[in-house]
Enzyme design. Sequence first.
Site, mmCIF file in Angstrom:
data_model
loop_
_atom_site.group_PDB
_atom_site.id
_atom_site.type_symbol
_atom_site.label_atom_id
_atom_site.label_comp_id
_atom_site.label_asym_id
_atom_site.label_seq_id
_atom_site.Cartn_x
_atom_site.Cartn_y
_atom_site.Cartn_z
ATOM 1 N N ARG A 226 49.572 -17.946 18.084
ATOM 2 C CA ARG A 226 48.883 -18.649 19.160
ATOM 3 C C ARG A 226 49.767 -19.748 19.737
ATOM 4 N NH1 ARG A 226 43.490 -21.823 17.710
ATOM 5 N NH2 ARG A 226 44.994 -23.361 16.989
ATOM 6 N N ARG B 187 48.831 -20.496 13.571
ATOM 7 C CA ARG B 187 48.751 -21.690 14.420
ATOM 8 C C ARG B 187 50.140 -22.301 14.543
ATOM 9 N NH1 ARG B 187 43.819 -22.592 11.288
ATOM 10 N NH2 ARG B 187 42.023 -22.993 12.627
ATOM 11 N N HIS C 40 42.698 -30.996 8.581
ATOM 12 C CA HIS C 40 44.082 -30.712 8.186
ATOM 13 C C HIS C 40 44.164 -30.494 6.682
ATOM 14 C CE1 HIS C 40 48.156 -31.985 6.901
ATOM 15 N NE2 HIS C 40 48.525 -31.281 7.957
ATOM 16 N N GLY D 117 37.255 -17.911 18.304
ATOM 17 C CA GLY D 117 37.571 -19.165 17.607
ATOM 18 C C GLY D 117 36.249 -19.872 17.398
ATOM 19 N N THR D 118 35.588 -19.549 16.305
ATOM 20 C CA THR D 118 34.212 -20.035 16.125
ATOM 21 C C THR D 118 34.139 -21.526 15.833
ATOM 22 O OG1 THR D 118 34.452 -19.082 13.935
ATOM 23 C CG2 THR D 118 33.018 -17.932 15.476
ATOM 24 N N ASN D 119 35.261 -22.122 15.427
ATOM 25 C CA ASN D 119 35.209 -23.578 15.213
ATOM 26 C C ASN D 119 34.916 -24.250 16.549
ATOM 27 O OD1 ASN D 119 36.156 -22.808 12.713
ATOM 28 N ND2 ASN D 119 38.270 -23.366 13.138
ATOM 29 N N ASP D 120 35.657 -23.841 17.560
ATOM 30 C CA ASP D 120 35.434 -24.426 18.882
ATOM 31 C C ASP D 120 34.223 -23.821 19.583
ATOM 32 O OD1 ASP D 120 37.358 -26.487 19.263
ATOM 33 O OD2 ASP D 120 38.912 -24.944 19.254
ATOM 34 N N CYS E 144 38.907 -15.518 14.245
ATOM 35 C CA CYS E 144 39.904 -16.250 13.443
ATOM 36 C C CYS E 144 39.461 -17.670 13.165
ATOM 37 C CB CYS E 144 41.267 -16.207 14.111
ATOM 38 S SG CYS E 144 41.293 -16.912 15.754
ATOM 39 N N GLU F 154 36.741 -19.207 22.843
ATOM 40 C CA GLU F 154 36.364 -20.449 22.151
ATOM 41 C C GLU F 154 35.405 -21.289 22.970
ATOM 42 O OE1 GLU F 154 39.931 -22.094 19.693
ATOM 43 O OE2 GLU F 154 40.695 -21.450 21.635
HETATM 44 C C1 PEP Z 1 38.734 -22.062 16.300
HETATM 45 O O1 PEP Z 1 38.462 -22.862 17.197
HETATM 46 O O2 PEP Z 1 37.877 -21.418 15.666
HETATM 47 C C2 PEP Z 1 40.131 -21.835 15.928
HETATM 48 C C3 PEP Z 1 40.469 -20.867 15.097
HETATM 49 O O3 PEP Z 1 41.048 -22.698 16.445
HETATM 50 P P1 PEP Z 1 41.313 -24.184 15.878
HETATM 51 O O4 PEP Z 1 40.513 -24.343 14.612
HETATM 52 O O5 PEP Z 1 42.768 -24.290 15.649
HETATM 53 O O6 PEP Z 1 40.809 -25.016 16.999
HETATM 54 MG MG MG Z 2 40.075 -23.590 18.394
#
Ligand code: PEP
Ligand code: MG
Length: 767
Positions: A551, A504, A410, A669-672, A719, A647
């Site tokens: 989203r 978001r 955050h 969503g590359t974070n997930d 993203c 994701e």
């Molecule tokens: C992600 O997962 O890459 C993404 C953009 O979503 P969040 O970071 O909100 O899970």
């Molecule tokens: Mg995500």
Amino acid sequence: MAVAWLDDVRSTDIDNVGGKGASLGELTAAGLPVPSGFVVTAGTYREFIEDAGIDEELFAAVDVDHEDTEALREAHERAHELIMETPVPDDVREGILSAYRNLGDGERFVAVRSSATAEDLPDASFAGQQETFLNVQADALVERVKECWASLFSQRAIYYRNRQGFPHEKVDIAVVVQEMVDAEKSGVMFTSHPSTGESQIIIEAAWGLGEAVVSGSVSPDNYVIDRESGAVETITVADKKTMMLKDEATGETIEQPVPDDKRSIRVLSDEEIEELVELGERVEDHYETPQDVEWAVHEGEMYMLQSRPITTIDEEDEASAEADATAAADADGGSANGADDSESDDVLFRGLGSSPGIVSGEARIVTKLDHLDQVGDGDIIVTEMTMPDMVPAMKRAAGIVTDEGGMTSHAAIVSRELGVPAVVGAGSATRQLEDGQPITIDGDKGTVRKGAEPPEDEFEPIEEARPKTPVKPMTATEVKVNVSIPEAAERAAATGADGVGLLRTEHMVLSLGQTPTKYIEENGERAYVDELVDGIRTAAEEFYPRPVRVRTLDAPTDEFRQLEGGGDEPKEHNPMLGYRGIRRSLESPDLFTHELKAFKRIFDMGYDNVEVMFPLVNDAEDVAQARNLMQQAGVDPTKRTWGVMVETPAAALEVESMAAEGIDFVSFGTNDLTQYTLAVDRNNERVANRFDELHPAVLKLIGDTIETCRELDVKTSICGQAGSKPQMVQFLVEKGVSSVSANIDAVRDVQHEVKRVEQRLLLDSVR
Ligand code: PEP
Ligand code: MG
């Protein structure tokens, strides 16, 4: 068995010895010179409270309303009293003391350090901040161990666990007891350059105990060694005025002037440098990632006190290393060591540079227990971790420093969007800094310096340094921007981005301070939809006619739990794999329908630049259900642009059947996607070195999905955080991605990177 010797401990013992114990055990096993010691295991603590029958009373005592400050204080006092007043069984006491005696002859001084184990709990690090005691001897040893146990119930730890709904009984604590090294000289070593990742070993060294270097109270010598050739490139000998020593009488650490004849001579000989470099390379080989090592020399013997991964190096830094080196050379007339000189002087500690810019101000230590109105204009917020309700204070602040969190936390996301420089994951900033202390933070390098004097090579904040109306390179691949808080929409639009690749909605909802259900209960459905409409409209208006991809809600239950009404959220063992994203929306279609109605209103208002995106889908079934609900809410999928996030590996593998449901786009969503492909928790600092968005497996999923989508005429985008990384951008453009969405501060660089790759591809095709 009350204790485990470090010699016998391995990383797999983490549940019983905690993170610190496991890491020291690993180093010992790798044959590195670690001072000897043992761990009073987590099981010992557990048996102590259970056998004495205080466990239930303990957990009941701390089960209090965490917002009630008085109740928290009483809970802490009761827990502390229970542990401290309960005698340790003789066999355990004897086990600890006999291990101590086995360390060697005489009254040795040991360090006693907490090593909490709660790895199976998300965000268990909230339990952190436990005690450490130095220079302990036999007489106080068992008491100190108990104090470490009791520190599991500090007010702050109780507060966080209660608020997060973590069961207190699931957090245990081990205690590391290790010989103190009475160092003649000591310091730190980075096995790669800490901010650029270059192949250099940097050693900082000072006389006496290591606290001086680690805490930044003395300017150490600085040695830079080229790893390829082994050559010592630069030696900067500092004027070392003071040193830390152990007072022989009291055992306490005291500060003393350095004798005149040692003040301005080199601390390390060539042989010692060689020895350190060799040790550094062994540690890095062992962990397969650059390390930040604390070392000390006692009677000619070299010891390694701690090693942890360097968290400040990331791909962005690596890419800009060259540019930095040139800038530094320009600034100081060509000495390649210029940047390091200014950096090593006053650096108190480091974290992850997560929002660029250098600022100075007074540190304002904020815990949730305090009032945020203490934060004045121009202060630097120092906190364990930012919460959604801190956003107004974050806006006033000149900068932000957090103990916890990574690049997608955050604090990192919000500070970037607000344009407030930030250093996150700095470990113990809240303990190392004092309220009101002047500090200077560098949100690129991730350093926190003492003093309010910005370094000479200070650059202007990004907005000032860059033209107001950016001259944007023309690219065929669109470059968009991510927005999480509507307040950032104006700054985001000023980047010249081709639209918003991800808006978001979580942050809009989290900033209500109540869960959606609670908010609706108190204010009605209409008010909830109004809030969403307001947030979305702010961005849609700012960017019109450029597209804004919004989203639907994707907040894990642990984030909702922080809000009022959060007590009703389901308790999940692993919220990242749980009730979030589209799966929650499809399970509770009522709430989802409110979101969809917000979209309907936005479209009715004429914002035809808004696009709808569904998070965390797995397959065509998810997509079809979400689309049908959208249609029922009055949004016609054939008239609007809509799509899904990719994701999960499932979504990547199922993209063909998902495309058949009529989506216009997918966005990675590359974070997930990285988290789920590699089975690496994106929020767990312990495995951060394994979180690699450029891992071949992740790239394969992305590359294959782009290929399929191109055949099916479905647009592709990214993203996640990796969309701001040059290597990822290069890979995506080569694969033919339709757009890339970056963080506000990275848009300009990504535009240029895209342009560079496109030009190269064009040239290659005609040559
Ligand atoms: C992600 O997962 O890459 C993404 C953009 O979503 P969040 O970071 O909100 O899970
Ligand atoms: Mg995500």
